[in-house]
Design an enzyme around this catalytic site. Structure first.
Site, PDB file in Angstrom:
ATOM      1  N   ALA A 279      -7.330   2.453   7.324  1.00 20.86           N
ATOM      2  CA  ALA A 279      -5.919   2.648   7.684  1.00 20.86           C
ATOM      3  C   ALA A 279      -5.830   3.274   9.089  1.00 20.86           C
ATOM      4  O   ALA A 279      -6.393   2.751  10.045  1.00 20.86           O
ATOM      5  CB  ALA A 279      -5.241   3.490   6.606  1.00 20.86           C
TER       6      ALA A 279
ATOM      7  N   ASP B 113       0.835  -1.208   0.000  1.00 22.86           N
ATOM      8  CA  ASP B 113       0.000   0.000   0.000  1.00 22.86           C
ATOM      9  C   ASP B 113       0.871   1.260   0.000  1.00 22.86           C
ATOM     10  O   ASP B 113       0.523   2.269  -0.618  1.00 22.86           O
ATOM     11  CB  ASP B 113      -0.903   0.014   1.240  1.00 22.86           C
ATOM     12  N   GLY B 114       2.006   1.193   0.725  1.00 20.32           N
ATOM     13  CA  GLY B 114       2.916   2.348   0.793  1.00 20.32           C
ATOM     14  C   GLY B 114       3.411   2.730  -0.595  1.00 20.32           C
ATOM     15  O   GLY B 114       3.537   3.912  -0.923  1.00 20.32           O
TER      16      GLY B 114
ATOM     17  N   ASN C 163      -5.327   8.441   1.708  1.00 17.49           N
ATOM     18  CA  ASN C 163      -5.779   7.800   2.957  1.00 17.49           C
ATOM     19  C   ASN C 163      -6.333   8.817   3.949  1.00 17.49           C
ATOM     20  O   ASN C 163      -7.485   8.774   4.311  1.00 17.49           O
ATOM     21  CB  ASN C 163      -4.613   7.089   3.652  1.00 17.49           C
TER      22      ASN C 163
HETATM   23  P1  NAD Z   1       3.607   1.638   6.998  1.00 15.36           P
HETATM   24  O1  NAD Z   1       4.759   0.935   6.336  1.00 15.36           O
HETATM   25  O2  NAD Z   1       3.752   2.114   8.387  1.00 15.36           O
HETATM   26  O3  NAD Z   1       2.331   0.678   6.861  1.00 15.36           O
HETATM   27  C1  NAD Z   1       1.128   0.945   7.435  1.00 15.36           C
HETATM   28  C2  NAD Z   1       0.171  -0.234   7.223  1.00 15.36           C
HETATM   29  O4  NAD Z   1      -1.054   0.330   6.818  1.00 15.36           O
HETATM   30  C3  NAD Z   1       0.561  -1.268   6.151  1.00 15.36           C
HETATM   31  O5  NAD Z   1       0.255  -2.547   6.658  1.00 15.36           O
HETATM   32  C4  NAD Z   1      -0.352  -0.913   4.984  1.00 15.36           C
HETATM   33  O6  NAD Z   1      -0.669  -2.059   4.181  1.00 15.36           O
HETATM   34  C5  NAD Z   1      -1.574  -0.436   5.724  1.00 15.36           C
HETATM   35  N1  NAD Z   1      -2.417   0.458   4.934  1.00 15.36           N
HETATM   36  C6  NAD Z   1      -2.087   1.552   4.211  1.00 15.36           C
HETATM   37  N2  NAD Z   1      -3.182   2.082   3.649  1.00 15.36           N
HETATM   38  C7  NAD Z   1      -4.221   1.299   4.019  1.00 15.36           C
HETATM   39  C8  NAD Z   1      -5.616   1.343   3.781  1.00 15.36           C
HETATM   40  N3  NAD Z   1      -6.151   2.316   3.047  1.00 15.36           N
HETATM   41  N4  NAD Z   1      -6.394   0.405   4.350  1.00 15.36           N
HETATM   42  C9  NAD Z   1      -5.876  -0.579   5.122  1.00 15.36           C
HETATM   43  N5  NAD Z   1      -4.559  -0.677   5.395  1.00 15.36           N
HETATM   44  C10 NAD Z   1      -3.756   0.266   4.854  1.00 15.36           C
HETATM   45  O7  NAD Z   1       3.233   2.897   6.125  1.00 15.36           O
HETATM   46  P2  NAD Z   1       2.856   2.992   4.615  1.00 15.36           P
HETATM   47  O8  NAD Z   1       2.774   1.632   3.990  1.00 15.36           O
HETATM   48  O9  NAD Z   1       3.723   4.027   3.995  1.00 15.36           O
HETATM   49  O10 NAD Z   1       1.366   3.575   4.742  1.00 15.36           O
HETATM   50  C11 NAD Z   1       1.128   4.873   5.230  1.00 15.36           C
HETATM   51  C12 NAD Z   1      -0.144   4.788   6.009  1.00 15.36           C
HETATM   52  O11 NAD Z   1       0.123   4.178   7.241  1.00 15.36           O
HETATM   53  C13 NAD Z   1      -0.741   6.122   6.387  1.00 15.36           C
HETATM   54  O12 NAD Z   1      -1.497   6.688   5.351  1.00 15.36           O
HETATM   55  C14 NAD Z   1      -1.598   5.725   7.585  1.00 15.36           C
HETATM   56  O13 NAD Z   1      -2.890   5.382   7.192  1.00 15.36           O
HETATM   57  C15 NAD Z   1      -0.937   4.474   8.108  1.00 15.36           C
HETATM   58  N6  NAD Z   1      -0.509   4.711   9.483  1.00 15.36           N
HETATM   59  C16 NAD Z   1      -1.186   4.050  10.433  1.00 15.36           C
HETATM   60  C17 NAD Z   1      -0.891   4.273  11.765  1.00 15.36           C
HETATM   61  C18 NAD Z   1      -1.688   3.534  12.781  1.00 15.36           C
HETATM   62  O14 NAD Z   1      -2.541   2.718  12.381  1.00 15.36           O
HETATM   63  N7  NAD Z   1      -1.465   3.783  14.062  1.00 15.36           N
HETATM   64  C19 NAD Z   1       0.108   5.159  12.132  1.00 15.36           C
HETATM   65  C20 NAD Z   1       0.792   5.825  11.123  1.00 15.36           C
HETATM   66  C21 NAD Z   1       0.460   5.600   9.773  1.00 15.36           C
END
Ligand code: NAD
EC number: 2.7.1.23
Length: 267
Positions: free
Chosen positions: A162, A45-46, A122
């Site tokens: 997310a 997804d990233g 997101n």
């Molecule tokens: P990352 O490597 O930290 O991965 C975050 C996780 O979120 C991965 O498992 C990815 O598959 C999942 N993800 C991303 N978008 C998603 C969606 N729309 N629905 C379900 N799962 C989703 O970071 P990344 O891959 O660069 O993704 C960035 C995203 O990480 C940000 O947009 C934010 O949504 C998420 N994030 C979540 C938290 C948290 O849940 N506490 C904290 C910071 C960022």
């Protein structure tokens, strides 16, 4: 048709990207990373989020397809061993697509200047680096609440699974043209009071957040931080633009949610 292959640097992703490049070229499809019609991401997804930000000035012209090379992603529904099937779908392409809402972000800085409008796929979060974030929240121009806590998360429907989900927000079917605001660890007691639950607003409303102190706030747009100057206010609304995905096969939204989070089949 022109295709861009947008891969992360992992070994397995590079291998898939090479196979895809070879297969597409053999099928007479042009590889063009500057003016593509289709962007195929290889990674997770990233990687898709990075590709979205890379091509966000061409959203009316491109459709995205995500291949995942790690564990199942939310936006990446092709598996690495399905490259040949994807090549066949690209050859047969008849512009079928599905599109989803995006979040429009506009920042007003303490020095009186405005940001260019940014788009999130997101979500956007505003948090304070240290201490409690204090901010007034306005909905459609009216003061709604004074927030105290770690921060606020404003998400799109596809982003609702997310960060939003981690902070107790609802999962929203992207057929709703709406945005959601979820609180991150709000303080609620006899003195300080917020709604305390996520809220969802329609396309003709907007959310404005005015932090009490202009300094020390971190503003995120997906995985990118909007760096810099002290912020006076941020306005969020549904964007005019949408993101389009090539829909070579249909995965029902709730099926995607089930396979990403419940995974009956995996048990
Ligand atoms: P990352 O490597 O930290 O991965 C975050 C996780 O979120 C991965 O498992 C990815 O598959 C999942 N993800 C991303 N978008 C998603 C969606 N729309 N629905 C379900 N799962 C989703 O970071 P990344 O891959 O660069 O993704 C960035 C995203 O990480 C940000 O947009 C934010 O949504 C998420 N994030 C979540 C938290 C948290 O849940 N506490 C904290 C910071 C960022």
């Amino acid at each position: 048709m022109k295709v861009s292959i947008f891969s992360n640097n992992g070994q397995s992703s590079r291998k898939v990207a090479t196979a895809l490049h070879r297969g597409l070229t053999a099928a007479g499809i042009t590889i063009d990373s500057l003016n593509p019609d289709i962007v195929v991401t290889v990674g997770g997804d990233g990687t898709l989020l990075s590709a979205f930000h890379h091509y966000n000035d061409r959203l009316d012209k491109v459709r995205f397809v995500g291949i995942h090379t790690g564990h199942l992603g939310f936006y990446t529904d092709w598996r690495d061993y399905e490259v040949n099937d994807l090549i066949q779908s690209l050859i047969r392409d008849n512009r079928q697509s599905v599109s989803y809402p995006l979040l429009n972000i506009e920042v007003e800085y303490a020095d009186g200047t405005h940001s260019d409008q940014a788009l999130a796929l997101n979500e956007s979060t505003i948090k304070k680096v240290s201490g409690t974030m204090v901010a007034d929240v306005y909905i459609k121009g009216e003061l709604f609440e004074s927030f105290r806590g770690d921060g606020l998360c404003i998400s799109t429907p596809t982003g609702s699974t997310a960060y939003n989900k981690s902070v107790g927000g609802a999962v929203l079917n992207p057929r709703f043209n709406a945005i959601q605001m979820a609180e991150i660890a709000s303080i609620n007691n006899l003195v300080f009071r917020t709604l305390g639950s996520p809220l969802i607003i329609p396309a003709d409303e907007w959310i404005r957040i005015e932090p009490a102190e202009a300094t020390d706030n971190v503003l995120m747009c997906d995985q990118l931080s909007i760096e810099g100057r002290p912020i006076k206010a941020i306005s969020y609304r549904i964007a005019r633009q949408r993101i389009a995905f090539a829909e070579y096969r249909h995965t029902h939204f709730w099926q995607r949610v089930e396979s990403s989070f419940i995974g009956r089949e995996a048990r």
